[in-house]
Write a protein that holds these residues in place. Structure first.
Motif, short mmCIF file in Angstrom:
data_model
loop_
_atom_site.label_atom_id
_atom_site.label_comp_id
_atom_site.label_asym_id
_atom_site.label_seq_id
_atom_site.Cartn_x
_atom_site.Cartn_y
_atom_site.Cartn_z
N ASP A 4 0.83 -1.20 0.00
CA ASP A 4 0.00 0.00 0.00
C ASP A 4 0.87 1.25 0.00
O ASP A 4 0.59 2.19 -0.73
CB ASP A 4 -0.92 0.02 1.22
CG ASP A 4 -1.99 -1.06 1.16
OD1 ASP A 4 -2.29 -1.56 0.07
OD2 ASP A 4 -2.53 -1.38 2.24
N GLU A 7 2.42 1.79 -3.37
CA GLU A 7 1.45 2.30 -4.34
C GLU A 7 1.13 3.78 -4.08
O GLU A 7 1.10 4.58 -5.02
CB GLU A 7 0.16 1.49 -4.28
CG GLU A 7 -0.85 1.95 -5.31
CD GLU A 7 -2.10 1.10 -5.34
OE1 GLU A 7 -3.07 1.57 -5.94
OE2 GLU A 7 -2.12 0.01 -4.78
N VAL A 8 0.92 4.14 -2.84
CA VAL A 8 0.65 5.55 -2.49
C VAL A 8 1.83 6.42 -2.89
O VAL A 8 1.67 7.49 -3.48
CB VAL A 8 0.33 5.69 -0.99
CG1 VAL A 8 0.33 7.15 -0.56
CG2 VAL A 8 -1.02 5.06 -0.67
N SER A 9 3.02 5.96 -2.58
CA SER A 9 4.23 6.72 -2.92
C SER A 9 4.36 6.90 -4.43
O SER A 9 4.67 8.00 -4.91
CB SER A 9 5.45 5.99 -2.36
OG SER A 9 6.62 6.67 -2.69
N ARG A 11 1.95 6.77 -6.72
CA ARG A 11 0.87 7.64 -7.21
C ARG A 11 1.12 9.10 -6.83
O ARG A 11 0.84 10.00 -7.63
CB ARG A 11 -0.49 7.17 -6.68
CG ARG A 11 -0.95 5.88 -7.31
CD ARG A 11 -2.30 5.44 -6.72
NE ARG A 11 -2.67 4.16 -7.23
CZ ARG A 11 -3.51 3.97 -8.25
NH1 ARG A 11 -4.03 5.00 -8.87
NH2 ARG A 11 -3.81 2.76 -8.64
N PHE A 12 1.62 9.32 -5.64
CA PHE A 12 1.98 10.68 -5.21
C PHE A 12 3.08 11.22 -6.11
O PHE A 12 3.01 12.36 -6.59
CB PHE A 12 2.41 10.65 -3.74
CG PHE A 12 2.68 11.99 -3.13
CD1 PHE A 12 1.98 13.13 -3.49
CD2 PHE A 12 3.63 12.10 -2.12
CE1 PHE A 12 2.23 14.36 -2.89
CE2 PHE A 12 3.89 13.31 -1.52
CZ PHE A 12 3.19 14.45 -1.90
N PHE A 72 -3.71 14.29 0.05
CA PHE A 72 -3.84 13.80 1.43
C PHE A 72 -4.86 14.53 2.27
O PHE A 72 -5.18 14.09 3.37
CB PHE A 72 -2.47 13.83 2.12
CG PHE A 72 -1.49 12.85 1.51
CD1 PHE A 72 -1.63 11.49 1.71
CD2 PHE A 72 -0.47 13.31 0.70
CE1 PHE A 72 -0.75 10.60 1.12
CE2 PHE A 72 0.44 12.42 0.12
CZ PHE A 72 0.29 11.07 0.33
N TYR A 75 -7.66 12.55 3.84
CA TYR A 75 -7.34 11.58 4.90
C TYR A 75 -7.35 12.18 6.29
O TYR A 75 -7.15 11.48 7.26
CB TYR A 75 -5.98 10.91 4.62
CG TYR A 75 -5.97 10.12 3.35
CD1 TYR A 75 -6.70 8.94 3.25
CD2 TYR A 75 -5.29 10.56 2.24
CE1 TYR A 75 -6.71 8.21 2.08
CE2 TYR A 75 -5.29 9.83 1.06
CZ TYR A 75 -6.01 8.67 0.98
OH TYR A 75 -6.01 7.95 -0.18
#
Length: 76
Positions: A4, A7-9, A11-12, A72, A75
């Motif tokens: 996760d 993936e977040v990294s 996409r960011f 972010f 969140y």
């Protein structure tokens, strides 16, 4: 969690590239490593991990902040 975070990294990093910052896979990897080590518990702490690893000059901070807030903010 590692998948996760990767993936977040990624996409960011892609969003930052679209905004014009030169963020490649190495910077994304450094960001993910910083998050793993620092384990930020606030959005400010997460932002500081991003600031330390994803930009190379003060001129890039405003773009980083705008993209960070866009991604972010939901969140918080």
């Amino acid at each position: 969690m590692a998948n996760d975070l990767a993936e977040v990294s990624a996409r960011f990093g892609a969003a930052l590239r679209l905004a014009g910052l030169p963020v490649g896979p190495g910077r994304c990897e450094r960001f993910a490593s910083a998050v793993t080590l620092a384990r930020p518990s606030t959005s400010r702490a997460l932002y500081l991990c991003a600031l330390a690893t994803l930009v190379s000059s003060k001129d890039e901070e405003q773009t980083l902040r705008a993209v960070f807030d866009q991604i972010f903010d939901r969140y918080e």
